[in-house]
Write a protein that holds these residues in place. Structure first.
Motif, short mmCIF file in Angstrom:
data_model
loop_
_atom_site.label_atom_id
_atom_site.label_comp_id
_atom_site.label_asym_id
_atom_site.label_seq_id
_atom_site.Cartn_x
_atom_site.Cartn_y
_atom_site.Cartn_z
N LEU A 8 -51.23 31.50 -2.76
CA LEU A 8 -51.30 32.95 -2.63
C LEU A 8 -49.95 33.53 -3.08
CD1 LEU A 8 -52.86 35.46 -1.62
CD2 LEU A 8 -51.78 35.09 0.62
N MET A 9 -49.96 34.27 -4.17
CA MET A 9 -48.72 34.81 -4.74
C MET A 9 -48.68 36.32 -4.51
SD MET A 9 -48.10 32.59 -8.21
CE MET A 9 -49.34 33.46 -9.15
N ILE A 10 -47.98 36.71 -3.46
CA ILE A 10 -47.88 38.13 -3.14
C ILE A 10 -46.63 38.75 -3.75
CG2 ILE A 10 -49.22 37.91 -1.03
CD1 ILE A 10 -46.59 37.97 0.55
N ASN A 11 -45.65 37.92 -4.10
CA ASN A 11 -44.39 38.38 -4.70
C ASN A 11 -44.14 37.63 -6.01
OD1 ASN A 11 -42.71 38.50 -1.47
ND2 ASN A 11 -43.93 40.06 -2.47
N ALA A 12 -43.37 38.27 -6.88
CA ALA A 12 -42.91 37.63 -8.11
C ALA A 12 -41.41 37.91 -8.24
CB ALA A 12 -43.65 38.17 -9.33
N ARG A 13 -40.62 36.88 -8.47
CA ARG A 13 -39.18 37.07 -8.63
C ARG A 13 -38.91 37.76 -9.96
NH1 ARG A 13 -35.94 33.83 -5.11
NH2 ARG A 13 -34.21 34.06 -6.58
N SER A 14 -38.28 38.93 -9.91
CA SER A 14 -38.08 39.72 -11.13
C SER A 14 -37.16 39.01 -12.12
CB SER A 14 -37.49 41.09 -10.77
OG SER A 14 -36.22 40.95 -10.12
N GLU A 15 -36.27 38.17 -11.62
CA GLU A 15 -35.31 37.50 -12.50
C GLU A 15 -35.98 36.48 -13.43
OE1 GLU A 15 -33.20 38.22 -8.48
OE2 GLU A 15 -35.18 37.64 -9.21
N THR A 16 -37.13 35.95 -13.00
CA THR A 16 -37.76 34.88 -13.78
C THR A 16 -39.21 35.18 -14.16
OG1 THR A 16 -38.41 33.76 -11.71
CG2 THR A 16 -36.30 33.11 -12.72
N ALA A 17 -39.74 36.35 -13.80
CA ALA A 17 -41.16 36.64 -14.02
C ALA A 17 -41.56 36.55 -15.49
CB ALA A 17 -41.52 38.01 -13.47
N ALA B 81 -66.17 31.87 -11.61
CA ALA B 81 -67.12 31.18 -12.50
C ALA B 81 -68.46 31.90 -12.58
CB ALA B 81 -67.32 29.75 -12.01
N GLU B 82 -68.81 32.68 -11.55
CA GLU B 82 -70.08 33.41 -11.54
C GLU B 82 -69.97 34.76 -12.24
OE1 GLU B 82 -68.80 31.97 -8.62
OE2 GLU B 82 -70.03 30.21 -9.10
N GLY B 83 -68.76 35.11 -12.68
CA GLY B 83 -68.57 36.36 -13.38
C GLY B 83 -68.18 37.53 -12.52
N SER B 84 -68.01 37.30 -11.21
CA SER B 84 -67.57 38.37 -10.32
C SER B 84 -66.09 38.66 -10.58
CB SER B 84 -67.77 37.95 -8.86
OG SER B 84 -67.32 38.95 -7.98
N GLU B 85 -65.75 39.94 -10.76
CA GLU B 85 -64.40 40.32 -11.16
C GLU B 85 -63.69 41.10 -10.05
OE1 GLU B 85 -64.52 42.47 -14.78
OE2 GLU B 85 -65.31 40.79 -15.97
N MET B 86 -62.37 40.98 -10.03
CA MET B 86 -61.55 41.82 -9.17
C MET B 86 -60.16 41.91 -9.78
SD MET B 86 -60.67 39.44 -5.86
CE MET B 86 -59.98 37.79 -6.02
N ASP B 87 -59.44 42.99 -9.43
CA ASP B 87 -58.06 43.15 -9.84
C ASP B 87 -57.16 42.59 -8.75
OD1 ASP B 87 -58.53 44.43 -12.31
OD2 ASP B 87 -58.88 46.33 -11.27
N THR B 88 -56.11 41.90 -9.15
CA THR B 88 -55.18 41.30 -8.20
C THR B 88 -53.76 41.75 -8.55
OG1 THR B 88 -54.70 39.28 -9.48
CG2 THR B 88 -56.70 39.28 -8.13
N GLY B 89 -52.84 41.63 -7.60
CA GLY B 89 -51.49 42.12 -7.88
C GLY B 89 -50.42 41.48 -7.02
N ALA B 90 -49.17 41.68 -7.45
CA ALA B 90 -47.99 41.17 -6.75
C ALA B 90 -46.88 42.20 -6.80
CB ALA B 90 -47.53 39.85 -7.37
N ILE B 91 -45.96 42.10 -5.85
CA ILE B 91 -44.77 42.94 -5.80
C ILE B 91 -43.60 42.18 -6.40
CG2 ILE B 91 -43.11 44.07 -4.26
CD1 ILE B 91 -45.42 44.41 -2.25
#
Length: 254
Positions: free
Chosen positions: A78-87, A145-155
């Motif tokens: 589960l990736m809720i954050n992304a390090r800005s220095e290395t993203a 795999a069934e084609g169900s879509e959603m948008d995901t995000g991180a800070i």
């Protein structure tokens, strides 16, 4: 790290701050947790010349970034954050850094400080002058795999400033209102053009208010979780961290 935050402004206030034409009504949210839906703002299609219509678009996004190439989320963290220095260098985030930058409206966030005896103290960290702020975010559409879509995000996060370094060594990247257009412009602004925005907030921008451990539980969603309490730690210890309880019951959007 940013593992919990709040969004307390009215839809009208948030829409005005982010230059959105309109925003659907929603209640204040005092304890937003991972995997719950969060509000993100992205740049949409450019309006015609002379139009007073904003090109910014609001999305509800699952807080927990899933790269489009992931097949089985059970095998992916589960990736809720992304390090800005290395993203920009990471396979998980580099495409979103180039093409899908976003703003995440917030009223503040929570962080935990832990002492050597394993006691912890939660803090509600908010702008000293109040109001709404915008975290730098990344979003990614994902389909199973069934084609169900959603948008995901991180800070996106960066090193902590002097206001909160004694609590934790990381903090969300805050994008100032004057830089919204440049951050959201993924057509002409490459990551190298906006790298100067990925910095700690200026000194004295935030205040850290000690609060009770009610915020640790996702079921606690009322304003009482932000009430000031006496700090229960005497000596800060920067290197130790205390994670809040992972959510096991979530909002039903996803």
């Amino acid at each position: 790290m940013c593992g919990r935050f709040s969004l307390l402004g009215t839809p009208e206030e948030i829409a005005a701050y982010l230059a959105l034409m309109e925003l659907e009504d929603f209640p204040p949210r005092f304890n937003i947790a991972p995997t719950q839906p969060i509000l993100m703002v992205i740049s949409g299609e450019t309006p015609p010349p002379g139009s007073n219509r904003s090109d910014r678009k609001a999305l509800l996004v699952r807080w927990g970034f899933i790269p489009g190439w992931v097949k089985n989320t059970a095998d992916y963290p589960l990736m809720i954050n992304a390090r800005s220095e290395t993203a920009i260098e990471k396979a998980s985030f580099k495409t979103a850094m180039r093409h899908r930058r976003a703003l995440i409206p917030a009223s503040g966030f929570y962080e935990w400080r832990r002492s050597g005896d394993k006691k912890s103290q939660a803090y509600w960290i908010r702008p000293r002058n109040g109001g709404i702020i915008a975290f730098a975010g990344l979003y990614e559409p994902w389909a199973n795999a069934e084609g169900s879509e959603m948008d995901t995000g991180a800070i996106l996060t960066t090193r902590a400033n002097d206001d909160i370094r004694h609590i934790h060594d990381r903090m969300p990247v805050i994008i100032e209102q004057k830089d919204f257009a440049r951050w959201l412009d993924c057509k002409t602004q490459e990551p190298r053009h906006v790298s100067d925005l990925l910095k700690p907030a200026q000194a004295d921008f935030f205040e850290a208010i000690p609060v009770s451990d009610k915020v640790n539980k996702v079921a606690n969603t009322g304003p009482d979780i932000q009430e000031r309490v006496l700090e229960n730690l005497s000596e800060p210890k920067k290197s130790a961290r205390n994670k809040p309880e992972e959510p096991d019951t979530q909002m039903k959007l996803f």
